[in-house]
Design a protein around this motif. Structure first.
Motif, PDB file in Angstrom:
ATOM      1  N   GLY A  57       0.834  -1.194   0.000  1.00  0.00           N
ATOM      2  CA  GLY A  57       0.000   0.000   0.000  1.00  0.00           C
ATOM      3  C   GLY A  57       0.875   1.253   0.000  1.00  0.00           C
ATOM      4  O   GLY A  57       2.069   1.198   0.323  1.00  0.00           O
ATOM      5  N   THR A  87       4.828   1.800  -4.865  1.00  0.00           N
ATOM      6  CA  THR A  87       3.577   1.534  -4.153  1.00  0.00           C
ATOM      7  C   THR A  87       2.448   2.466  -4.592  1.00  0.00           C
ATOM      8  O   THR A  87       1.283   2.183  -4.325  1.00  0.00           O
ATOM      9  N   SER A  91      -0.707   0.029  -4.985  1.00  0.00           N
ATOM     10  CA  SER A  91      -1.840   0.284  -4.091  1.00  0.00           C
ATOM     11  C   SER A  91      -3.157   0.367  -4.846  1.00  0.00           C
ATOM     12  O   SER A  91      -4.231   0.174  -4.257  1.00  0.00           O
ATOM     13  N   PRO A 149      -1.563   3.170   5.461  1.00  0.00           N
ATOM     14  CA  PRO A 149      -1.452   2.808   4.038  1.00  0.00           C
ATOM     15  C   PRO A 149      -2.727   3.117   3.268  1.00  0.00           C
ATOM     16  O   PRO A 149      -3.841   2.908   3.759  1.00  0.00           O
ATOM     17  N   VAL A 151      -4.966   2.110   0.101  1.00  0.00           N
ATOM     18  CA  VAL A 151      -5.191   1.013  -0.836  1.00  0.00           C
ATOM     19  C   VAL A 151      -6.528   1.242  -1.532  1.00  0.00           C
ATOM     20  O   VAL A 151      -7.424   1.892  -0.998  1.00  0.00           O
TER      21      VAL A 151
END
Length: 266
Positions: A57, A87, A91, A149, A151
């Motif tokens: 993520g 990422t 993600s 994170p 996502v």
């Protein structure tokens, strides 16, 4: 409101890139199920799944400091085997639960088809990724120190929705409304997507300063939507086309010619 189909599209056009993106998201989710078990279907996770989110993520703080996280608690190794900027892309294909995945893929299924038809396959793939990057950077700009994170594909899909609103504001979208009852209504894209964007912007403004405590990345939605409109406008400027932004102008309708005793009067 959940869109289910484009009422003004007589049939689905050939959209291999859109279907491939949906397929990749589904495959990644199956891998998440292998890590987290069936609890993921109901929004719960495990240490293995949390480690996966933190590894792949997008974490704003990592990009800000230029230093990746390498450990989580005492047992989780979250050292991403790639530069932090990677990422931003990975993600986009990770989801935090079944409802998260299903909602995103339904929106992509309804709106992505027409945008791929309009842009072409290769350009649509680039458009999708650029919209996702713009959405992620908008989220980062608002809270650059967040350790949470990010996502989900919703930022990139918001870009698709922004482009759809630009190109097809008067297309009617069949949508399910779930309130005290369930019904299907047909709304113009300018109303459906306009309301969606206004709600996201409202929630985004309220989340300023507390984004780390909010489970939805509203600024990613806002950023992706705006980027999608900008990219659609650039495409219209560079490549033209028969359709375009018609927010104010009425649709073109030709009045049938008038005849009297076989002679045209106009």
């Amino acid at each position: 409101m959940i869109p289910i189909s484009d009422a003004d599209a007589p049939g689905r056009s050939f959209d291999p890139v859109n279907k491939a993106i949906i397929g990749i998201n589904l495959l990644v989710f199956l891998y998440e199920l292998a890590l987290g078990g069936v609890g993921l279907l109901f929004g719960s996770d495990s240490l293995r799944l949390t480690t996966f989110f933190l590894t792949w993520g997008f974490i704003p703080r990592e990009l800000t400091l230029g230093v990746p996280y390498t450990s989580f608690l005492s047992s989780g190794d979250i050292d991403t085997p790639a530069p932090t900027w990677v990422t931003i892309f990975t993600s986009m294909f990770i989801h935090g639960g079944l409802l998260h995945l299903a909602g995103n893929m339904m929106f992509l299924w309804v709106f992505g088809n027409r945008i791929e038809e309009r842009l072409g396959h290769a350009m649509y793939a680039a458009f999708y990724l650029v919209s996702g990057v713009g959405a992620t950077l908008a989220h980062w700009f608002i809270d650059q120190s967040s350790p949470v994170p990010l996502v989900g594909a919703s930022g990139a899909i918001a870009g698709v929705m922004g482009a759809y609103l630009f190109f097809y504001p008067r297309n009617r979208i069949n949508s399910i409304i779930i309130f005290f009852f369930i019904t299907v209504v047909r709304l113009s894209a300018i109303w459906l997507l306009g309301f969606w964007f206004a709600w996201q912007l409202f929630q985004a403004v309220l989340s300023i300063g507390i984004s780390a405590q909010v489970s939805v990345a509203f600024w990613a939605h806002v950023g992706g939507f705006v980027v999608g409109i900008i990219l659609a406008a650039l495409h219209k400027l560079l490549f033209g086309g028969s359709s375009g932004p018609t927010f104010l102008a009425p649709p073109n309708r030709r009045t049938p010619p008038k005849y009297w005793r076989g002679r045209r009067l106009d």
